[in-house]
Design a protein around this motif. Structure first.
Motif, PDB file in Angstrom:
ATOM      1  N   ALA A  77       2.584  -6.399  -1.800  1.00 49.57           N
ATOM      2  CA  ALA A  77       3.157  -5.634  -2.261  1.00 49.57           C
ATOM      3  C   ALA A  77       2.917  -4.395  -1.601  1.00 49.57           C
ATOM      4  O   ALA A  77       3.687  -3.326  -1.677  1.00 49.57           O
ATOM      5  CB  ALA A  77       2.863  -5.751  -3.541  1.00 49.57           C
ATOM      6  N   ALA A  78       1.556  -4.033  -1.524  1.00 53.89           N
ATOM      7  CA  ALA A  78       2.010  -2.031  -0.735  1.00 53.89           C
ATOM      8  C   ALA A  78       2.676  -2.391   0.630  1.00 53.89           C
ATOM      9  O   ALA A  78       3.069  -0.949   0.873  1.00 53.89           O
ATOM     10  CB  ALA A  78       0.611  -1.936  -0.780  1.00 53.89           C
ATOM     11  N   VAL A  79       2.383  -3.525   1.394  1.00 55.88           N
ATOM     12  CA  VAL A  79       3.036  -3.415   2.875  1.00 55.88           C
ATOM     13  C   VAL A  79       4.456  -3.358   2.139  1.00 55.88           C
ATOM     14  O   VAL A  79       5.743  -2.897   3.112  1.00 55.88           O
ATOM     15  CB  VAL A  79       2.570  -4.199   3.529  1.00 55.88           C
ATOM     16  CG1 VAL A  79       4.134  -5.139   4.486  1.00 55.88           C
ATOM     17  CG2 VAL A  79       1.430  -4.382   3.596  1.00 55.88           C
ATOM     18  N   ALA A  80       5.761  -4.019   1.540  1.00 54.13           N
ATOM     19  CA  ALA A  80       6.936  -4.443   0.958  1.00 54.13           C
ATOM     20  C   ALA A  80       7.638  -2.966   0.640  1.00 54.13           C
ATOM     21  O   ALA A  80       7.956  -2.258   1.280  1.00 54.13           O
ATOM     22  CB  ALA A  80       7.205  -5.566   0.160  1.00 54.13           C
ATOM     23  N   GLU A  81       6.237  -1.975   0.126  1.00 54.78           N
ATOM     24  CA  GLU A  81       6.478  -0.300  -0.213  1.00 54.78           C
ATOM     25  C   GLU A  81       6.491  -0.015   0.696  1.00 54.78           C
ATOM     26  O   GLU A  81       7.386   0.849   0.772  1.00 54.78           O
ATOM     27  CB  GLU A  81       5.870  -0.446  -1.893  1.00 54.78           C
ATOM     28  CG  GLU A  81       5.676   0.548  -2.436  1.00 54.78           C
ATOM     29  CD  GLU A  81       5.004   1.127  -3.660  1.00 54.78           C
ATOM     30  OE1 GLU A  81       5.051   2.313  -3.368  1.00 54.78           O
ATOM     31  OE2 GLU A  81       3.977   0.268  -4.032  1.00 54.78           O
TER      32      GLU A  81
END
Length: 399
Positions: free
Chosen positions: A267-271
């Motif tokens: 999720a952090a990478v996509a954000e």
């Protein structure tokens, strides 16, 4: 003190079986050459292993050769059937193989988070039963399961975790109940991925390394001097809980938000990619597709100031925080970036992380991309199931 005749026979038998596992079918002459044993000793062990049903004649060596010396002996692959499961938060994948590891059938099923525990367990068990039937197996000898979370080193059971579905823990008991003749064991998914990368992937030449899992969540597996280290409570490598700079708060005992997971989880990478205006390919999970697309752009010669390159630099900055912590404490000499995101990043991401570690640490460290990606968990579970089955089946009979 020299080994007793029975012990010597057992050692020789296991040596021959391991060679047949590694090399494939061999003649008695080839076994003699590879083991260094005498011709009569090899003849005796071939007779013993054939009588026990562990090996059989599977062909002849050479087109023109005939007779006993030309017989090729191989492990009886259908002597036992094995299953491996990769249990994720969002579903489960199953593969069934024979004793030599040849995959006979495989399938996966998504399991919705809103599904009740009983229904989720039933879905997973029925999937296993279906794949076993498709493989043509009468029964399973050994089942290896990879799951997220802590494995109790004393009991070998998946420990209670507030961050994981309840059906994960219930699944092991349900499989043991429905498959009473099978030996069922569970291992942390990242540990299995490390074992697979060491046997068949990026760490084949390393006895000491750390695998950093970058996928839906984050984790690490530690292999020191050829041995997987689990820790006093089974928690070695729970790097998602590592307090790191750049997060809004500290993690808690029940929630890794604020830890390394908040920097490098999917999720952090996509954000992070969204901050650079990148969009994911619809066929991939968002974070994986974003990283893969950025790597493709970098390989096509995108300039260093292009959004894809700047995103990869920012991601490498984040990943390097976790790698530097591991390096400072363990000095493994090699860190493998595993999981779906590590695999998608390939050498482009790994090289960026290594360059940052060289500036951050005085300890020489090679950073490599994992070669097996998300499939490493299933591969590791199958390897451990096969090892366990062979250890039992290849053991000498009690006298």
């Amino acid at each position: 003190m020299p080994a007793s005749p029975s012990t010597a026979r057992a050692i020789n038998d296991r040596l021959a079986l391991r060679l047949l596992q590694q090399e494939g079918p061999l003649t008695a002459g080839q076994l003699k050459q590879l083991t260094g044993l005498s011709r009569p000793t090899v003849a005796d062990l071939v007779e013993r292993l054939t009588a026990s049903g562990l090996i059989a004649v599977v062909g002849e060596a050479g087109e023109q050769r005939r007779g006993p010396n030309a017989r090729l002996y191989g492990i009886v692959a259908d002597r036992a059937h094995l299953a491996a499961l990769d249990v994720r938060t969002e579903g489960v994948a199953v593969v069934v193989s024979d004793l030599v590891g040849r995959v006979l059938a495989e399938a996966s099923v998504p399991i919705d988070g809103a599904t009740g525990t009983g229904s989720a367990v039933e879905q997973a068990v029925r999937l296993v039963e279906r794949v076993v039937k498709e493989a043509g197996a009468d029964r399973l000898h050994t089942v290896g399961i990879g799951a997220p979370g802590l494995i109790d080193p004393a009991t070998g059971e998946l420990r209670v975790s507030t961050g994981l579905p309840q059906w994960h823990r219930r699944l092991v008991a349900a499989l043991q109940e429905r498959l009473p003749e099978a030996r069922v064991s569970v291992e942390n998914e990242t540990n299995l991925a490390a074992l697979a990368e060491q046997r068949d992937g990026a760490a084949r030449d390393r006895d000491t390394f750390v695998l950093l899992w970058l996928g839906h969540g984050t984790g690490a597996a530690v292999v020191l001097d050829g041995t997987l280290r689990r820790g006093a409570s089974g928690g070695t490598g729970e790097i998602g809980f590592l307090p790191v700079p750049g997060t809004a708060a500290l993690p808690s005992a029940t929630d890794c938000a604020g830890g390394f997971h908040s920097l490098a989880g999917a999720a952090a990478v996509a954000e992070l990619a969204g901050e650079y205006g990148l969009a994911a390919e619809p066929a991939d999970p968002p974070a994986v597709g974003l990283v893969r697309a950025a790597v493709t752009a970098a390989g096509a010669g995108a300039g260093e100031r292009e959004p894809s390159a700047r995103f990869l630099d920012a991601l490498a900055d984040r990943v390097a925080v976790g790698v530097a912590s591991v390096v400072a404490i363990l000095d493994p000499g090699c860190v493998v970036l595993g999981g779906e995101i590590g695999h998608a990043g390939g050498t482009v991401l790994a090289d960026r992380v290594q360059a940052r570690i060289a500036r951050m640490s005085p300890l020489s460290t090679e950073v490599r991309p994992g070669l097996l990606g998300g499939g490493a968990v299933l591969r590791g579970a199958l390897l451990t199931a096969r090892d366990r089955a062979q250890d039992e089946l290849f053991a000498p009979p009690e006298r």
